[in-house]
Design a protein around this motif. Structure first.
Motif: not given
Length: 420
Positions: A236-251
């Motif tokens: 969960i990082a900018d070089d894969n899945c940025p936190p601002q977009q992915c930190a609250d992602l559910t399944g």
């Protein structure tokens, strides 16, 4: 298939040995109760019930043909209100069904209430009972007592876009390190895509990393659990899945990302196939078991699914056992896969399904490699309802807490909730 009379008697003795703490069942004859009359069955309702209902009706027809003078009353209950329905049945023997479908994560709560019968004798005498894997049986076992037959199981594996991997010359990952490298390569060369969609609120994508590292839900602040959590949250990082977009992602949201073509990889379940095939990724993906840290290894997956059980208050325990083992048998497990995509728990049924549908092979391989489960403790419901695990993951992913701080906090909450 009809159980032998000896089996019925053994089951009846088990059922009548002790009453649930919340109610007092009527006296059950030692022969396993009435052999005629109406058998009451509760099954979970579905958004599209028709395929499931068709299979169940076929089983009912077979059962009633073999058991003259019997009827089967099927009630489809809402999943969202199942807990209230079960509590009512535990407290009121007159309203209690005979056979029930329940989620395997519901087991600790229902077992603590004393409402489920020991089906061990019935499964021992059942010709297909030995075909249940130890992992499957463990998800229906509480304090050494088998309280249900695993009806189907669901696990997650790694979906990946074959077209993108081919375009970028990437190899299918065989380890977490290779998965991480491939994800970062995709993000670098195709910044409009996530390498692998991972979410801060996607507990059952994170836990395989923890389990693979030797950690567990009951030891979240151990060195092993922390290593596994770090391996997941590093994605969960900018070089894969940025936190601002992915930190609250559910399944569910990660499924949407992969299905819509916005991610090159996703940790999705066998039960997500229809959703993926309804999106832009249709025809452009393949599935492999989620790799572990060692090259060529498979990370343990959470084995979700539903069980079939018998209520301790059942007045027809022998008939209930007959119907349960019929519906849970190879024939109807295979038909339920065709109807609903439910992975069988019987090895023989899994073989039938795998032979006609290669899609399920990585999921069956994952199951065969060994699966994990949540703590079998009534306190698990509180842990789940309080979102202890997703909160821990999200805090690390957003930088609000270090791995050490987040795991210490979560471990205290888990310890406080568990009763053992």
């Amino acid at each position: 298939m009809k159980l032998r009379l000896a089996t019925a008697a053994a089951l009846a003795l088990t059922l009548t040995a002790c009453a649930p703490s919340t109610s007092t069942p009527g006296a059950a004859p030692s022969d396993g109760g009435a052999r005629t009359g109406t058998l009451k069955v509760w099954l979970f309702d579905e958004p599209n019930r028709a395929p499931k209902e068709k299979v169940v009706n076929e089983a009912v027809a077979e059962f009633t043909a073999a058991h003259q003078g019997t009827k089967v009353d099927i009630a489809y209950i809402a999943v969202d209100t199942r807990s209230e329905r079960f509590k009512g049945a535990f407290n009121d023997p007159a309203s209690a069904p005979d056979v029930v479908e329940y989620g395997n994560t519901d087991l600790p709560e229902y077992a603590a209430a004393g409402g489920l019968a020991d089906v061990g004798p019935a499964v021992t005498a059942w010709s297909e009972g030995a075909d249940l894997s130890p992992d499957a049986k463990s998800s229906a076992t509480y304090e050494g007592t088998l309280l249900g037959v695993p009806w189907y199981v669901g696990v997650r594996a790694l979906y990946y876009r074959t077209d993108i991997f081919q375009e970028l010359g990437l190899k299918v990952p065989t380890s977490i390190a290779e998965l991480t490298t491939a994800a970062r390569t995709v993000r670098a060369k195709k910044p409009e895509l996530f390498g692998v969609a991972v979410g801060g609120k996607y507990t059952y994508a994170a836990m395989p990393f923890v389990w693979d590292a030797g950690g567990d839900i009951t030891s979240l602040n151990s060195a092993q659990s922390r290593a596994g959590l770090k391996a997941y949250t590093d994605l969960i990082a900018d070089d894969n899945c940025p936190p601002q977009q992915c930190a609250d992602l559910t399944g569910g949201k990660t499924v949407d990302l992969f299905a819509s073509g916005k991610a090159a990889m996703g940790i999705l379940g066998n039960f997500n196939r229809a959703a993926v095939d309804a999106g832009a990724a249709k025809g452009k993906y393949a599935v492999v078991p989620l790799p572990g840290s060692k090259p060529g290894s498979i990370a343990p997956a959470f084995a979700g699914g539903n069980n079939l059980g018998i209520m301790k208050n059942s007045q027809r325990p022998a008939l209930a056992a007959d119907f349960l083992t019929l519906l849970a048998g190879k024939k109807y497990q295979s038909e339920m896969y065709d109807a609903m995509g439910n992975l069988p728990t019987l090895k023989s049924a899994s073989a039938v399904v795998a032979a006609k549908d290669k899609f399920v092979e990585p999921f069956i391989t994952t199951i065969s490699n060994g699966t994990k489960f949540v703590p079998l403790d009534p306190g698990w419901g509180k842990i789940d309802a309080s979102a202890v695990l997703p909160t821990m993951i999200e805090k690390v992913a957003t930088g609000k807490s270090t791995v050490e701080q987040a795991t210490d906090e979560a471990a205290k909450q888990v310890d406080a909730a568990l009763t053992k």
